[in-house]
Motif scaffolding. Structure first.
Motif, PDB file in Angstrom:
ATOM      1  N   GLN A   1       0.654  -1.248   0.068  1.00 50.21           N
ATOM      2  CA  GLN A   1       0.133  -0.052   0.163  1.00 50.21           C
ATOM      3  C   GLN A   1       0.938   1.225   0.006  1.00 50.21           C
ATOM      4  OE1 GLN A   1      -2.965   0.090   3.244  1.00 50.21           O
ATOM      5  NE2 GLN A   1      -3.977   1.655   2.403  1.00 50.21           N
ATOM      6  N   ALA A   2       1.889   1.160   0.970  1.00 44.64           N
ATOM      7  CA  ALA A   2       2.800   2.232   0.839  1.00 44.64           C
ATOM      8  C   ALA A   2       3.457   2.564  -0.704  1.00 44.64           C
ATOM      9  CB  ALA A   2       3.979   1.998   1.845  1.00 44.64           C
ATOM     10  N   THR A   3       3.884   1.426  -1.117  1.00 46.35           N
ATOM     11  CA  THR A   3       4.633   1.536  -2.379  1.00 46.35           C
ATOM     12  C   THR A   3       3.640   1.999  -3.403  1.00 46.35           C
ATOM     13  OG1 THR A   3       5.889  -0.499  -1.687  1.00 46.35           O
ATOM     14  CG2 THR A   3       5.779   0.236  -4.049  1.00 46.35           C
ATOM     15  N   GLU A   4       2.451   1.930  -3.334  1.00 46.83           N
ATOM     16  CA  GLU A   4       1.263   2.145  -4.127  1.00 46.83           C
ATOM     17  C   GLU A   4       1.162   3.972  -4.246  1.00 46.83           C
ATOM     18  OE1 GLU A   4      -2.099   0.235  -3.639  1.00 46.83           O
ATOM     19  OE2 GLU A   4      -1.150  -1.799  -4.924  1.00 46.83           O
ATOM     20  N   TYR A   5       1.109   4.306  -2.903  1.00 51.54           N
ATOM     21  CA  TYR A   5       1.029   5.677  -2.453  1.00 51.54           C
ATOM     22  C   TYR A   5       2.156   6.424  -2.950  1.00 51.54           C
ATOM     23  CZ  TYR A   5      -2.804   4.805   0.848  1.00 51.54           C
ATOM     24  OH  TYR A   5      -4.231   4.218   1.227  1.00 51.54           O
ATOM     25  N   VAL A   6       3.413   5.690  -2.691  1.00 46.52           N
ATOM     26  CA  VAL A   6       4.530   6.468  -3.267  1.00 46.52           C
ATOM     27  C   VAL A   6       4.577   6.552  -4.843  1.00 46.52           C
ATOM     28  CG1 VAL A   6       7.145   6.317  -3.555  1.00 46.52           C
ATOM     29  CG2 VAL A   6       6.220   5.685  -1.164  1.00 46.52           C
ATOM     30  N   SER A   7       4.116   5.611  -5.502  1.00 50.36           N
ATOM     31  CA  SER A   7       4.040   5.568  -6.993  1.00 50.36           C
ATOM     32  C   SER A   7       3.053   6.628  -7.337  1.00 50.36           C
ATOM     33  CB  SER A   7       3.726   3.960  -7.651  1.00 50.36           C
ATOM     34  OG  SER A   7       4.658   3.280  -7.150  1.00 50.36           O
ATOM     35  N   ALA A   8       1.983   6.657  -6.816  1.00 50.08           N
ATOM     36  CA  ALA A   8       0.915   7.494  -7.193  1.00 50.08           C
ATOM     37  C   ALA A   8       1.490   8.990  -6.754  1.00 50.08           C
ATOM     38  CB  ALA A   8      -0.520   7.378  -6.350  1.00 50.08           C
ATOM     39  N   LEU A   9       2.156   9.246  -5.946  1.00 46.64           N
ATOM     40  CA  LEU A   9       2.791  10.623  -5.612  1.00 46.64           C
ATOM     41  C   LEU A   9       3.655  11.125  -6.706  1.00 46.64           C
ATOM     42  CD1 LEU A   9       2.719  12.607  -3.429  1.00 46.64           C
ATOM     43  CD2 LEU A   9       4.506  11.600  -2.101  1.00 46.64           C
ATOM     44  N   VAL A  10       4.491   9.856  -7.150  1.00 44.98           N
ATOM     45  CA  VAL A  10       5.447  10.293  -7.931  1.00 44.98           C
ATOM     46  C   VAL A  10       4.661  10.522  -9.284  1.00 44.98           C
ATOM     47  CG1 VAL A  10       7.461   9.160  -9.381  1.00 44.98           C
ATOM     48  CG2 VAL A  10       7.312   8.868  -7.078  1.00 44.98           C
ATOM     49  N   ASP A  11       3.788   9.786  -9.595  1.00 48.30           N
ATOM     50  CA  ASP A  11       2.878  10.038 -10.810  1.00 48.30           C
ATOM     51  C   ASP A  11       2.322  11.466 -10.860  1.00 48.30           C
ATOM     52  OD1 ASP A  11       3.604   7.640 -11.903  1.00 48.30           O
ATOM     53  OD2 ASP A  11       1.703   6.581 -11.222  1.00 48.30           O
ATOM     54  N   HIS A  12       1.766  11.787  -9.789  1.00 47.01           N
ATOM     55  CA  HIS A  12       1.129  13.133  -9.645  1.00 47.01           C
ATOM     56  C   HIS A  12       2.324  14.374  -9.744  1.00 47.01           C
ATOM     57  CE1 HIS A  12      -2.156  10.876  -7.944  1.00 47.01           C
ATOM     58  NE2 HIS A  12      -2.976  11.850  -8.347  1.00 47.01           N
ATOM     59  N   ALA A  13       3.474  14.067  -9.372  1.00 41.93           N
ATOM     60  CA  ALA A  13       4.679  14.889  -9.520  1.00 41.93           C
ATOM     61  C   ALA A  13       5.171  15.227 -10.875  1.00 41.93           C
ATOM     62  CB  ALA A  13       5.603  14.616  -8.446  1.00 41.93           C
ATOM     63  N   ILE A  14       5.145  14.071 -11.471  1.00 37.58           N
ATOM     64  CA  ILE A  14       5.411  13.924 -13.030  1.00 37.58           C
ATOM     65  C   ILE A  14       4.376  14.790 -13.855  1.00 37.58           C
ATOM     66  CG2 ILE A  14       5.709  12.626 -15.147  1.00 37.58           C
ATOM     67  CD1 ILE A  14       7.079  10.495 -13.207  1.00 37.58           C
TER      68      ILE A  14
ATOM     69  N   LEU B   1       2.236  17.052 -12.741  1.00 35.17           N
ATOM     70  CA  LEU B   1       2.165  18.451 -12.470  1.00 35.17           C
ATOM     71  C   LEU B   1       3.266  19.250 -12.714  1.00 35.17           C
ATOM     72  CD1 LEU B   1       0.371  18.440  -8.603  1.00 35.17           C
ATOM     73  CD2 LEU B   1      -0.677  18.941 -11.134  1.00 35.17           C
ATOM     74  N   GLY B   2       4.381  18.400 -12.958  1.00 31.39           N
ATOM     75  CA  GLY B   2       5.993  18.874 -13.559  1.00 31.39           C
ATOM     76  C   GLY B   2       6.528  19.673 -12.332  1.00 31.39           C
TER      77      GLY B   2
ATOM     78  N   ARG C   1       9.505  19.887  -9.220  1.00 30.65           N
ATOM     79  CA  ARG C   1      10.664  19.083  -9.023  1.00 30.65           C
ATOM     80  C   ARG C   1      10.726  18.240  -7.862  1.00 30.65           C
ATOM     81  NH1 ARG C   1      15.653  20.818 -10.402  1.00 30.65           N
ATOM     82  NH2 ARG C   1      17.471  20.294  -8.910  1.00 30.65           N
ATOM     83  N   ASP C   2       9.961  18.467  -6.901  1.00 32.38           N
ATOM     84  CA  ASP C   2       9.877  17.213  -5.736  1.00 32.38           C
ATOM     85  C   ASP C   2       8.562  16.997  -5.398  1.00 32.38           C
ATOM     86  OD1 ASP C   2       9.067  19.507  -4.059  1.00 32.38           O
ATOM     87  OD2 ASP C   2      11.250  19.878  -3.899  1.00 32.38           O
ATOM     88  N   THR C   3       8.289  16.438  -4.263  1.00 28.46           N
ATOM     89  CA  THR C   3       7.093  15.671  -3.893  1.00 28.46           C
ATOM     90  C   THR C   3       6.387  16.704  -2.806  1.00 28.46           C
ATOM     91  OG1 THR C   3       7.859  13.848  -2.796  1.00 28.46           O
ATOM     92  CG2 THR C   3       7.153  13.619  -5.026  1.00 28.46           C
ATOM     93  N   SER C   4       7.125  17.751  -2.401  1.00 24.79           N
ATOM     94  CA  SER C   4       6.759  18.383  -0.987  1.00 24.79           C
ATOM     95  C   SER C   4       5.405  19.128  -1.242  1.00 24.79           C
ATOM     96  CB  SER C   4       7.855  19.293  -0.680  1.00 24.79           C
ATOM     97  OG  SER C   4       8.092  20.213  -1.740  1.00 24.79           O
ATOM     98  N   LEU C   5       4.894  19.435   0.023  1.00 22.78           N
ATOM     99  CA  LEU C   5       3.620  20.309  -0.425  1.00 22.78           C
ATOM    100  C   LEU C   5       3.844  21.655  -0.842  1.00 22.78           C
ATOM    101  CD1 LEU C   5       1.764  19.336   3.089  1.00 22.78           C
ATOM    102  CD2 LEU C   5       1.333  18.474   0.896  1.00 22.78           C
ATOM    103  N   SER C   6       4.994  22.217  -0.776  1.00 22.10           N
ATOM    104  CA  SER C   6       5.344  23.420  -1.189  1.00 22.10           C
ATOM    105  C   SER C   6       5.467  23.582  -2.683  1.00 22.10           C
ATOM    106  CB  SER C   6       6.605  24.051  -0.395  1.00 22.10           C
ATOM    107  OG  SER C   6       7.765  23.266  -0.727  1.00 22.10           O
ATOM    108  N   SER C   7       5.904  22.276  -3.231  1.00 21.09           N
ATOM    109  CA  SER C   7       5.640  22.464  -4.841  1.00 21.09           C
ATOM    110  C   SER C   7       4.329  21.948  -5.273  1.00 21.09           C
ATOM    111  CB  SER C   7       6.906  21.359  -5.224  1.00 21.09           C
ATOM    112  OG  SER C   7       8.074  21.551  -4.505  1.00 21.09           O
ATOM    113  N   PHE C   8       3.637  20.999  -4.587  1.00 24.73           N
ATOM    114  CA  PHE C   8       2.356  20.502  -4.890  1.00 24.73           C
ATOM    115  C   PHE C   8       1.366  21.705  -5.095  1.00 24.73           C
ATOM    116  CE2 PHE C   8       3.475  16.129  -4.389  1.00 24.73           C
ATOM    117  CZ  PHE C   8       3.022  15.701  -5.595  1.00 24.73           C
ATOM    118  N   PHE C   9       1.246  22.448  -3.810  1.00 24.21           N
ATOM    119  CA  PHE C   9       0.069  23.624  -4.066  1.00 24.21           C
ATOM    120  C   PHE C   9       0.263  24.408  -4.899  1.00 24.21           C
ATOM    121  CE2 PHE C   9      -0.558  22.343   0.666  1.00 24.21           C
ATOM    122  CZ  PHE C   9      -1.700  21.733   0.552  1.00 24.21           C
TER     123      PHE C   9
END
Length: 273
Positions: free
Chosen positions: A87-100, A102-103, A105-113
């Motif tokens: 489940q954690a691996t899926e979450y991490v993969s989803a987080l990485v896919d969303h980061a890709i 959204l374009g 640089r990293d997966t921090s909230l300061s980059s996502f918002f």
């Protein structure tokens, strides 16, 4: 011109590789167009090469950052990517896919918002543009309908004009035929008149009995009749007087002589005809 041709041939050889270069007409226009295409292709290839180099550099940076984070997780927390649950691996993969997507640089909230805010702004702008395009499409459809109606009316007017033109053309052709017939008939009558006049001249016809002479004589007679009218009015007071026997006898003899002369003239005219 020679330098352009060399550059074009070199570029075409590079583009087609082992395949033969198609034949083309060598003139100033074609060479100029191919030369511009070669320059644009080289510029695009150069930009692509720079972009590839930039992506390779970013990939190296991301790999270095990932290795660093893995070391931090492994050394600081004692976690590794292979030790995470499914489940954690899926979450991490989803987080990485969303980061890709959204374009960022990293997966921090300061980059996502900020990325999410930018994406929301893009969506709102796209919806606004879509509404504007829908209004323009409705206006275009309305103008298209009016244009089609106008086109139908113009086509109908054109067809009516063609029909009217065909009718007028037929009438004009009929008039031309009639005019030709009238001209031919007039020419025939003119020839017959000339022939008749020549025959009359050859027979020594008296011009005094021609139609024109008779018409002129009739006009003269009418003029004389008009002149006689006032004279008759002057003689009216003397009409009631008894005539002198001797004078009446003289008038009778004169009338007889005039009657004989008229009979002779009538016989001559009859014999001439």
């Amino acid at each position: 011109m020679c330098e352009k041709i060399k550059k074009v041939n070199s570029w075409l050889s590079t583009v087609f590789g082992d395949q033969p270069v198609p034949q083309f007409e060598v003139n100033t226009r074609t060479v100029g167009i191919l030369y511009q295409l070669a320059q644009a292709s080289e510029a695009r290839c150069s930009e692509t090469a720079l972009l590839v180099e930039d992506l390779k550099q970013k990939t190296s940076e991301y790999q270095a950052d990932a290795a660093h984070l893995q070391d931090v997780l492994l050394q600081g927390v004692g976690l590794s990517y292979s030790g995470l649950s499914k489940q954690a691996t899926e979450y991490v993969s989803a987080l990485v896919d969303h980061a890709i997507v959204l374009g960022v640089r990293d997966t921090s909230l300061s980059s996502f918002f900020p990325a999410i805010n930018n994406l929301t702004s893009d969506i709102l702008e796209a919806e606004k543009s879509n509404r504007r395009l829908e209004r323009e499409l409705k206006a275009l459809r309305k103008r298209l309908g009016a244009t089609l109606v106008l086109r139908g009316n113009l086509q109908e007017d054109l067809n009516n004009t063609k029909k009217s033109q065909a009718i007028e053309s037929a009438k004009a052709e009929e008039r031309l035929l009639t005019m030709g017939f009238v001209k031919a008939k007039a020419q025939e009558l003119s020839q017959r008149q000339d022939k008749s006049e020549a025959q009359l001249v050859s027979r020594n016809m008296d011009k005094s009995i021609t139609h024109q002479a008779i018409v002129q004589l009739s006009e003269d007679v009418n003029a004389l009749k008009k002149e006689i009218i006032p004279l008759k009015k002057k003689l009216e007071p003397y009409m009631d007087l008894s005539p002198s026997p001797s004078l009446a006898q003289v008038k009778i003899e004169e009338a007889k002589r005039e009657l004989v002369a008229l009979d002779s003239q009538l016989e001559m005219n009859v014999d001439f005809k």
